[in-house]
Design a protein around this motif. Structure first.
Motif, PDB file in Angstrom:
ATOM      1  N   GLY A   1       0.811  -1.213   0.000  1.00  0.00           N
ATOM      2  CA  GLY A   1       0.000   0.000   0.000  1.00  0.00           C
ATOM      3  C   GLY A   1       0.841   1.257   0.000  1.00  0.00           C
ATOM      4  O   GLY A   1       0.548   2.219  -0.730  1.00  0.00           O
ATOM      5  N   MET A   2       1.894   1.265   0.793  1.00  0.00           N
ATOM      6  CA  MET A   2       2.780   2.431   0.847  1.00  0.00           C
ATOM      7  C   MET A   2       3.482   2.642  -0.494  1.00  0.00           C
ATOM      8  O   MET A   2       3.603   3.774  -0.966  1.00  0.00           O
ATOM      9  CB  MET A   2       3.803   2.255   1.972  1.00  0.00           C
ATOM     10  N   LEU A   3       3.937   1.563  -1.101  1.00  0.00           N
ATOM     11  CA  LEU A   3       4.622   1.680  -2.380  1.00  0.00           C
ATOM     12  C   LEU A   3       3.671   2.130  -3.488  1.00  0.00           C
ATOM     13  O   LEU A   3       4.044   2.942  -4.335  1.00  0.00           O
ATOM     14  CB  LEU A   3       5.291   0.352  -2.749  1.00  0.00           C
ATOM     15  N   LYS A   4       2.438   1.618  -3.472  1.00  0.00           N
ATOM     16  CA  LYS A   4       1.458   2.059  -4.464  1.00  0.00           C
ATOM     17  C   LYS A   4       1.155   3.545  -4.310  1.00  0.00           C
ATOM     18  O   LYS A   4       1.036   4.263  -5.313  1.00  0.00           O
ATOM     19  CB  LYS A   4       0.173   1.241  -4.342  1.00  0.00           C
ATOM     20  N   ALA A   5       1.039   4.004  -3.071  1.00  0.00           N
ATOM     21  CA  ALA A   5       0.806   5.432  -2.820  1.00  0.00           C
ATOM     22  C   ALA A   5       1.984   6.261  -3.313  1.00  0.00           C
ATOM     23  O   ALA A   5       1.808   7.349  -3.881  1.00  0.00           O
ATOM     24  CB  ALA A   5       0.557   5.687  -1.335  1.00  0.00           C
ATOM     25  N   GLU A   6       3.180   5.761  -3.128  1.00  0.00           N
ATOM     26  CA  GLU A   6       4.372   6.483  -3.600  1.00  0.00           C
ATOM     27  C   GLU A   6       4.407   6.516  -5.122  1.00  0.00           C
ATOM     28  O   GLU A   6       4.800   7.519  -5.716  1.00  0.00           O
ATOM     29  CB  GLU A   6       5.640   5.840  -3.040  1.00  0.00           C
ATOM     30  N   ILE A   7       3.992   5.437  -5.769  1.00  0.00           N
ATOM     31  CA  ILE A   7       3.945   5.415  -7.237  1.00  0.00           C
ATOM     32  C   ILE A   7       2.970   6.467  -7.742  1.00  0.00           C
ATOM     33  O   ILE A   7       3.274   7.203  -8.690  1.00  0.00           O
ATOM     34  CB  ILE A   7       3.589   4.009  -7.751  1.00  0.00           C
TER      35      ILE A   7
END
Length: 60
Positions: free
Chosen positions: A31-37
């Protein structure tokens, strides 16, 4: 005292050892990585729009 000890920096999300993480922890990281993307894609779109506007202004 325990409050005086510095907090260690968080482990990097990309390239970290995942073998000790639980399913829930991996889901949180995803979830954190998707938000960063999403954040990076928005920044990229703004940069491209700015570059396109500058290129259009200087075309003869």
């Amino acid at each position: 005292m325990e409050e005086d000890r510095p907090v260690p920096p968080p482990e990097p999300l990309a390239g970290a050892d995942l073998s000790r993480l639980s399913v829930a922890e991996i889901e949180v990281r995803i979830g954190m990585l998707k938000a960063e993307i999403v954040r990076l894609e928005e920044a990229l779109a703004r940069k491209r729009a700015s570059l396109d506007a500058a290129n259009a202004a200087f075309r003869l």
